[in-house]
Design a protein around this motif. Structure first.
Motif, mmCIF file in Angstrom:
data_model
loop_
_atom_site.group_PDB
_atom_site.id
_atom_site.type_symbol
_atom_site.label_atom_id
_atom_site.label_comp_id
_atom_site.label_asym_id
_atom_site.label_seq_id
_atom_site.Cartn_x
_atom_site.Cartn_y
_atom_site.Cartn_z
ATOM 1 N N SER A 120 -75.112 -14.291 6.804
ATOM 2 C CA SER A 120 -76.487 -14.154 6.874
ATOM 3 C C SER A 120 -76.703 -12.698 5.883
ATOM 4 O O SER A 120 -75.975 -11.800 5.728
ATOM 5 N N ALA A 121 -78.169 -12.703 5.765
ATOM 6 C CA ALA A 121 -78.425 -11.290 4.860
ATOM 7 C C ALA A 121 -78.185 -10.052 5.679
ATOM 8 O O ALA A 121 -77.897 -9.149 5.322
ATOM 9 N N GLU A 122 -78.406 -10.280 6.911
ATOM 10 C CA GLU A 122 -78.129 -9.339 7.950
ATOM 11 C C GLU A 122 -76.796 -8.846 8.136
ATOM 12 O O GLU A 122 -76.258 -7.570 8.054
ATOM 13 N N PRO A 124 -77.348 -6.643 -0.051
ATOM 14 C CA PRO A 124 -77.333 -8.135 0.255
ATOM 15 C C PRO A 124 -76.493 -8.855 -1.037
ATOM 16 O O PRO A 124 -76.708 -9.677 -1.811
ATOM 17 N N LEU A 125 -75.149 -8.433 -1.195
ATOM 18 C CA LEU A 125 -74.357 -8.797 -2.149
ATOM 19 C C LEU A 125 -73.860 -10.317 -1.901
ATOM 20 O O LEU A 125 -73.665 -10.930 -0.637
ATOM 21 N N PRO A 126 -73.864 -11.182 -2.984
ATOM 22 C CA PRO A 126 -73.359 -12.293 -2.841
ATOM 23 C C PRO A 126 -71.764 -12.441 -2.922
ATOM 24 O O PRO A 126 -71.132 -11.643 -3.364
ATOM 25 N N ILE A 127 -70.980 -13.537 -2.369
ATOM 26 C CA ILE A 127 -69.829 -13.838 -2.542
ATOM 27 C C ILE A 127 -69.680 -14.571 -3.800
ATOM 28 O O ILE A 127 -70.218 -15.775 -3.869
ATOM 29 N N ALA A 182 -78.172 8.501 0.361
ATOM 30 C CA ALA A 182 -79.205 7.500 0.944
ATOM 31 C C ALA A 182 -78.961 6.145 0.502
ATOM 32 O O ALA A 182 -78.252 5.933 -0.575
ATOM 33 N N ARG A 183 -79.286 5.203 1.241
ATOM 34 C CA ARG A 183 -79.174 3.881 1.167
ATOM 35 C C ARG A 183 -80.423 3.054 1.431
ATOM 36 O O ARG A 183 -81.067 3.092 2.198
ATOM 37 N N HIS A 184 -80.749 2.269 0.254
ATOM 38 C CA HIS A 184 -81.942 1.486 0.231
ATOM 39 C C HIS A 184 -81.515 0.107 -0.439
ATOM 40 O O HIS A 184 -81.595 -0.051 -1.462
ATOM 41 N N PRO A 185 -80.853 -0.842 0.459
ATOM 42 C CA PRO A 185 -80.189 -2.104 -0.047
ATOM 43 C C PRO A 185 -81.062 -2.718 -1.204
ATOM 44 O O PRO A 185 -82.280 -3.152 -0.965
ATOM 45 N N ALA A 186 -80.504 -2.848 -2.397
ATOM 46 C CA ALA A 186 -81.139 -3.645 -3.464
ATOM 47 C C ALA A 186 -80.053 -4.541 -3.916
ATOM 48 O O ALA A 186 -79.025 -4.479 -3.702
ATOM 49 N N ALA A 187 -80.839 -5.843 -4.142
ATOM 50 C CA ALA A 187 -79.960 -7.024 -4.625
ATOM 51 C C ALA A 187 -79.207 -6.491 -5.916
ATOM 52 O O ALA A 187 -79.613 -6.234 -6.773
#
Length: 490
Positions: free
Chosen positions: A117-119, A128-131, A266-271
């Motif tokens: 999941s994204a979470e 939100p990294l892919p495998i 700082a962390r701001h999750p980015a694709a």
């Protein structure tokens, strides 16, 4: 009395490079020896692990030749990552190493990716990294399905650095950053993730810190008895070897691929980019492209001219002449788009264009890929990069460095030691051996500036135009590339 010296070694995509440093950062001896990438079928990219170990041993012998016992304090190693070797109980490789350029596990990657999941991604990796096809789980599942006999004999799944340490010391180890993708923010393996491929948890090496001693070099080998530290994967060794340790500072490594790393707490999750767990007090937001120096190497092979000659052609050409637009997606693209189906292109060719124009287009196209990546990194970090420290073989070209500064619109500081991973590995060895009290102290001593490239304001409009066209061309070609892939699969 001579101060004990330090050895740094980088098991890279194209060669083993190594340097003997003193405690001021001066390179006393160097070593470099290339090895091939084997491509037995489309989408496959393999290396022979014996090519790594034979050259590492040769490097140790060369760097230590004639020195007295005790002259070298410690050895540090770094290597390419997302390259994997399956090792049996006796430490022997069971098959050629599957490199980061290899896409054979694409189907397994997509299957595993759909189970997360994204979470969970945000919680484990901070983004939100892919495998993808280079992920260790995808590679393990591929082997388990296609070669169950080899999977049954596998004792360790290792990165090149860790495989070389195993051969030199007999100890199995890995650093947390080389294991990124299967660890979480606490720097430990993620059991829920590993459960997706039963059996892999028992095949991953134990984790140790960058500067911890992994073991001592075995009797009968060059530098027998000298300690080896665990070291770090290439991006982190490069970060340390460029002295990029504080918020807002940005590492730019130009090798086979371009690797960019921005430090920010700082962390701001980015694709599409990696927000590494905080390690050694540093939080790095990073990503690799697929073909930086690889694009120039491809053009060099195509034209029959060495990369240095192509760079001179650009230096002596008119920078305002029209050039084609180049997409460096020669074998897909990694950060920030992670599109294994992307393909390269020259667009806008005319009969007046020759090697100089094609080379400038390659330089500009690679710089555009980095600008796209930098935008994603700055979004992830929540701040702009305040400085760039650059190293790597691709940094040796003055015109390419200038084009990068123009495309990014920022000054770029080129370092005296271009093999930043080698220097970073030596810094970690020095801290592990007690020669320095901290990584910060060692980097401040050993990292030296060569030259600063300032952006040319007169080229700002051209660079903005090229970058916009680059993004548009990638989008326009995406359906074509998908259709082409479907056709060639018939």
């Amino acid at each position: 009395m001579m101060t004990p010296l330090l050895v740094g070694i980088d098991v890279g995509t194209t060669s083993v490079k190594a340097t003997l440093f003193d405690d001021s950062g001066a390179a006393l001896r160097t070593f470099a020896d290339p090895y091939p990438m084997k491509r037995p079928a489309p989408g496959l990219a393999e290396q022979d692990p014996a090519d790594w170990t034979s050259r590492v041993s040769a490097a140790l012998a060369h760097l230590s030749d004639g020195l007295t016992n005790g002259a070298i304090a410690a050895v540090g190693l770094t290597s390419q990552v997302n390259t994997h070797v399956f090792v049996d109980m006796d430490g022997a490789p069971l098959m050629p190493a599957i490199t980061w350029q290899d896409g054979r596990a694409g189907a397994e990657a997509a299957e595993l990716d759909a189970l997360i999941s994204a979470e969970e991604r945000i919680g484990w990796w901070g983004a939100p990294l892919p495998i993808d096809a280079s992920h260790p789980l995808a590679r393990a599942l591929w082997l388990k399905r296609h070669h169950p006999d080899l999977w049954a004999r596998t004792r360790w799944l290792m990165a090149p650095k860790d495989y070389c340490i195993l051969q030199l010391t007999g100890e199995a180890t890995a650093d947390p950053m080389a294991a990124f993708g299967v660890i979480d923010q606490s720097l430990t393996y993620v059991s829920r993730l590993l459960d997706l491929v039963p059996g892999i948890a028992d095949r991953l090496p134990p984790l140790r810190g960058f500067t911890q001693t992994a073991g001592r070099i075995r009797p009968g080998l060059p530098l027998a008895g000298i300690p080896m530290v665990t070291g770090a994967m290439d991006a982190w060794a490069g970060l340390i070897g460029t002295g990029v340790l504080r918020d807002g500072e940005c590492m730019y490594l130009s090798g086979t691929s371009e690797i960019i790393g921005l430090v920010s707490s700082a962390r701001h999750p980015a694709a599409g980019v990696i927000a590494f767990p905080t390690c050694e007090g540093i939080t790095m937001h990073a990503g690799p492209t697929q073909a930086g120096g690889a694009s120039l190497a491809w053009l060099s092979n195509l034209t029959g001219r060495p990369p240095s000659e192509l760079s001179v052609l650009v230096a002596n050409s008119n920078p305002h002449r029209p050039t084609p637009l180049f997409l460096p997606h020669l074998q897909g693209e990694r950060a920030p788009i992670w599109d294994i189906g992307a393909r390269g292109a020259f667009i806008g060719l005319d009969g007046s264009m020759g090697p100089a124009e094609l080379t400038r287009a390659v330089f500009e196209g690679v710089a555009s890929s980095v600008r796209w990546l930098l935008e994603a990194l700055e979004a992830s970090a929540g701040q702009a990069a305040t400085s760039f420290s650059m190293a790597g073989g691709g940094a040796a070209s003055d015109p390419w460095c200038q084009i990068r500064a123009d495309m990014l619109g920022r000054p770029i500081r080129r370092l005296k030691t271009l093999d930043a991973g080698v220097l970073g590995a030596a810094i970690l060895a020095g801290v592990g051996a007690g020669r320095f009290s901290s990584i910060d102290e060692a980097a401040d001593r050993l990292v030296v500036t060569d030259r600063v490239f300032e952006p040319d304001p007169s080229r700002r409009e051209r660079m903005d135009f090229l970058y916009g066209e680059y993004r548009e061309l990638y989008s326009a070609l995406k359906p074509f590339n998908a259709a082409r892939a479907a056709f060639t699969a018939w």
